[in-house]
Motif scaffolding. Sequence first.
Motif, mmCIF file in Angstrom:
data_model
loop_
_atom_site.group_PDB
_atom_site.id
_atom_site.type_symbol
_atom_site.label_atom_id
_atom_site.label_comp_id
_atom_site.label_asym_id
_atom_site.label_seq_id
_atom_site.Cartn_x
_atom_site.Cartn_y
_atom_site.Cartn_z
ATOM 1 N N ARG A 220 -9.362 0.045 -5.264
ATOM 2 C CA ARG A 220 -8.000 -0.478 -5.270
ATOM 3 C C ARG A 220 -7.953 -1.967 -4.917
ATOM 4 O O ARG A 220 -7.013 -2.657 -5.291
ATOM 5 N N TYR A 221 -8.968 -2.423 -4.175
ATOM 6 C CA TYR A 221 -9.008 -3.817 -3.746
ATOM 7 C C TYR A 221 -10.406 -4.382 -3.941
ATOM 8 O O TYR A 221 -11.405 -3.678 -3.769
ATOM 9 N N ARG A 222 -10.435 -5.661 -4.288
ATOM 10 C CA ARG A 222 -11.694 -6.360 -4.495
ATOM 11 C C ARG A 222 -11.731 -7.614 -3.646
ATOM 12 O O ARG A 222 -10.743 -8.338 -3.546
ATOM 13 N N TYR A 223 -12.887 -7.852 -3.014
ATOM 14 C CA TYR A 223 -13.076 -9.086 -2.266
ATOM 15 C C TYR A 223 -13.228 -10.242 -3.235
ATOM 16 O O TYR A 223 -14.021 -10.185 -4.179
ATOM 17 N N VAL A 224 -12.465 -11.306 -3.027
ATOM 18 C CA VAL A 224 -12.487 -12.460 -3.922
ATOM 19 C C VAL A 224 -13.248 -13.629 -3.307
ATOM 20 O O VAL A 224 -14.105 -14.246 -3.955
ATOM 21 N N ALA B 63 3.023 -7.874 5.476
ATOM 22 C CA ALA B 63 3.349 -8.369 4.135
ATOM 23 C C ALA B 63 3.597 -7.179 3.224
ATOM 24 O O ALA B 63 3.176 -6.052 3.516
ATOM 25 N N VAL B 64 4.272 -7.428 2.114
ATOM 26 C CA VAL B 64 4.587 -6.385 1.142
ATOM 27 C C VAL B 64 4.290 -6.929 -0.243
ATOM 28 O O VAL B 64 4.670 -8.063 -0.561
ATOM 29 N N ASP B 65 3.605 -6.142 -1.072
ATOM 30 C CA ASP B 65 3.315 -6.600 -2.432
ATOM 31 C C ASP B 65 4.352 -6.044 -3.412
ATOM 32 O O ASP B 65 5.187 -5.202 -3.040
ATOM 33 N N PRO B 66 4.347 -6.495 -4.676
ATOM 34 C CA PRO B 66 5.351 -6.028 -5.646
ATOM 35 C C PRO B 66 5.317 -4.528 -5.904
ATOM 36 O O PRO B 66 6.314 -3.954 -6.349
ATOM 37 N N ALA B 67 4.176 -3.878 -5.621
ATOM 38 C CA ALA B 67 4.081 -2.433 -5.820
ATOM 39 C C ALA B 67 4.648 -1.646 -4.650
ATOM 40 O O ALA B 67 4.705 -0.416 -4.693
ATOM 41 N N GLY B 68 5.061 -2.342 -3.603
ATOM 42 C CA GLY B 68 5.632 -1.676 -2.442
ATOM 43 C C GLY B 68 4.639 -1.347 -1.351
ATOM 44 O O GLY B 68 5.017 -0.749 -0.330
ATOM 45 N N ASN B 69 3.374 -1.720 -1.530
ATOM 46 C CA ASN B 69 2.390 -1.508 -0.479
ATOM 47 C C ASN B 69 2.674 -2.436 0.694
ATOM 48 O O ASN B 69 2.996 -3.612 0.505
ATOM 49 N N VAL B 70 2.546 -1.906 1.901
ATOM 50 C CA VAL B 70 2.804 -2.674 3.115
ATOM 51 C C VAL B 70 1.470 -2.955 3.805
ATOM 52 O O VAL B 70 0.700 -2.026 4.084
ATOM 53 N N TYR B 71 1.206 -4.226 4.077
ATOM 54 C CA TYR B 71 -0.046 -4.642 4.706
ATOM 55 C C TYR B 71 0.235 -5.027 6.151
ATOM 56 O O TYR B 71 1.139 -5.820 6.427
ATOM 57 N N VAL B 72 -0.561 -4.485 7.060
ATOM 58 C CA VAL B 72 -0.392 -4.764 8.478
ATOM 59 C C VAL B 72 -1.741 -5.165 9.070
ATOM 60 O O VAL B 72 -2.738 -4.459 8.897
ATOM 61 N N VAL B 73 -1.752 -6.285 9.754
ATOM 62 C CA VAL B 73 -2.951 -6.696 10.477
ATOM 63 C C VAL B 73 -2.953 -6.003 11.835
ATOM 64 O O VAL B 73 -2.027 -6.186 12.628
ATOM 65 N N GLU B 74 -3.968 -5.175 12.081
ATOM 66 C CA GLU B 74 -4.158 -4.547 13.384
ATOM 67 C C GLU B 74 -5.182 -5.396 14.125
ATOM 68 O O GLU B 74 -6.388 -5.231 13.968
ATOM 69 N N SER B 75 -4.682 -6.354 14.918
ATOM 70 C CA SER B 75 -5.565 -7.366 15.492
ATOM 71 C C SER B 75 -6.510 -6.801 16.541
ATOM 72 O O SER B 75 -7.632 -7.287 16.699
ATOM 73 N N TYR B 76 -6.098 -5.781 17.260
ATOM 74 C CA TYR B 76 -6.936 -5.248 18.333
ATOM 75 C C TYR B 76 -8.197 -4.596 17.781
ATOM 76 O O TYR B 76 -9.288 -4.741 18.343
ATOM 77 N N TYR B 77 -8.063 -3.876 16.667
ATOM 78 C CA TYR B 77 -9.206 -3.188 16.067
ATOM 79 C C TYR B 77 -9.781 -3.923 14.856
ATOM 80 O O TYR B 77 -10.629 -3.393 14.144
ATOM 81 N N ASP B 78 -9.288 -5.147 14.598
ATOM 82 C CA ASP B 78 -9.845 -5.987 13.535
ATOM 83 C C ASP B 78 -9.756 -5.316 12.161
ATOM 84 O O ASP B 78 -10.736 -5.287 11.407
ATOM 85 N N HIS B 79 -8.594 -4.811 11.830
ATOM 86 C CA HIS B 79 -8.407 -4.150 10.538
ATOM 87 C C HIS B 79 -7.207 -4.726 9.785
ATOM 88 O O HIS B 79 -6.239 -5.185 10.390
ATOM 89 N N GLY C 188 5.466 4.326 4.918
ATOM 90 C CA GLY C 188 4.740 4.131 6.159
ATOM 91 C C GLY C 188 3.546 5.036 6.335
ATOM 92 O O GLY C 188 3.026 5.183 7.446
ATOM 93 N N GLU C 189 3.075 5.637 5.249
ATOM 94 C CA GLU C 189 1.895 6.501 5.307
ATOM 95 C C GLU C 189 0.640 5.671 5.036
ATOM 96 O O GLU C 189 0.606 4.877 4.092
ATOM 97 N N LEU D 197 -6.108 -4.305 -7.208
ATOM 98 C CA LEU D 197 -6.495 -3.890 -8.558
ATOM 99 C C LEU D 197 -5.504 -2.942 -9.196
ATOM 100 O O LEU D 197 -5.621 -2.638 -10.384
ATOM 101 N N GLY D 198 -4.543 -2.451 -8.452
ATOM 102 C CA GLY D 198 -3.525 -1.576 -9.022
ATOM 103 C C GLY D 198 -3.909 -0.117 -8.944
ATOM 104 O O GLY D 198 -5.023 0.257 -8.609
ATOM 105 N N GLU D 199 -2.952 0.719 -9.288
ATOM 106 C CA GLU D 199 -3.151 2.157 -9.214
ATOM 107 C C GLU D 199 -3.926 2.723 -10.396
ATOM 108 O O GLU D 199 -4.535 3.771 -10.310
ATOM 109 N N GLY D 200 -3.910 2.005 -11.511
ATOM 110 C CA GLY D 200 -4.522 2.567 -12.714
ATOM 111 C C GLY D 200 -5.928 2.081 -12.986
ATOM 112 O O GLY D 200 -6.462 2.326 -14.055
#
Length: 360
Positions: free
Chosen positions: A49-53, A286-302, A310-311, A356-359
Amino acid sequence: MKVARRGWIGLLLLAVTLLAGCAPTQTVLRYEVETKQPVVWPPAPEIPRYRYVGELTGEENIRAEGGSGLGDTAVKALKWLVGLFSERPEAVILQRPQAGAAGEDGRIYVTDVSRQAVYVFDEKAGKLLVWDKALEHARFEAPIGIAPGANGEVLVADASLGLVTRLNRDGIPVGSFGKEVLKHPTGLARDPARGRIYVADAHAHQIKVFDDTGALVDTFGKGERSEAPGEFNSPTHLAFADGRLYVSDTLNARIQVLAPEDGKALRVFGRRGLFVGDLTRPKGVAVDPAGNVYVVESYYDHLLVFNAEGELLLPIGGGGSGIGEFYLPAGVWGDGRGRIYVADMFNGRVVIFEYLGEGT
């Protein structure tokens, strides 16, 4: 000694002359990092679903292209000769990046609380700019939140100065607001349709709402620590997407999704815990156009990816300095090209992923 020095200076001038005829024709911004195999999440056999750039670190991202090999060699020789007679200049690199924003003009803006400045990675111009003036007669002290403003301006929240400054496209301060209202401003977000600017006032435990003129028009939260929906405990980062305001309610270990008109909590998710996906110290959101919500969890470095409900969908990260690892990350933001940026604070870099999207 003077004769020898004159000889070296003459050689230096000769190098300058050579450069005039064969120097590279342009500079470009490059952030891609080549790997033997694409680095993706989740790993095989799951569908990626995601690629390192790549990453942004500073002046190393600005490279000369389009000239002859002799020109590049001459540049290196000139730098070596100059180094014989002058102190080595301080490298223009990210030190402690906090947050960022993507401009419609292709620029990437990054606040750096250690450098006390805003770094501007200008892809179209192939330049790196550093803006350190918050006001006409004052420099930044603790710039954190940043967001595009009206009329091409850039808004920056400085937690130490206790205000939001407005910069024009050249980084020149053209105004500020909130000085007598804000205690410790951190996150910023703007609703372009309504002309509303939302500021996370961490020490006041509130979200303060201004119009584009800088006038205070509303305040969300009672101004004291509370776990009730629509109340806060040291909110830090904000995002605005699809008519909703997303708040990292940091010391409540949760994300709140608010109605921007009145601050009513529409959804609350996240909990304290010891497992990947729990929110112990959420920072950037942050939120992307697909509705995915990104959260930085600073304590656990994720970097955690949630769906609109919210799932938890996917974790990326873990402590370290390698690809896909973080060391006390802070902000996260996206652009219009499906890229997600993470301010990897103690690694002194901005890490870039591609959705990379769902498809795929």
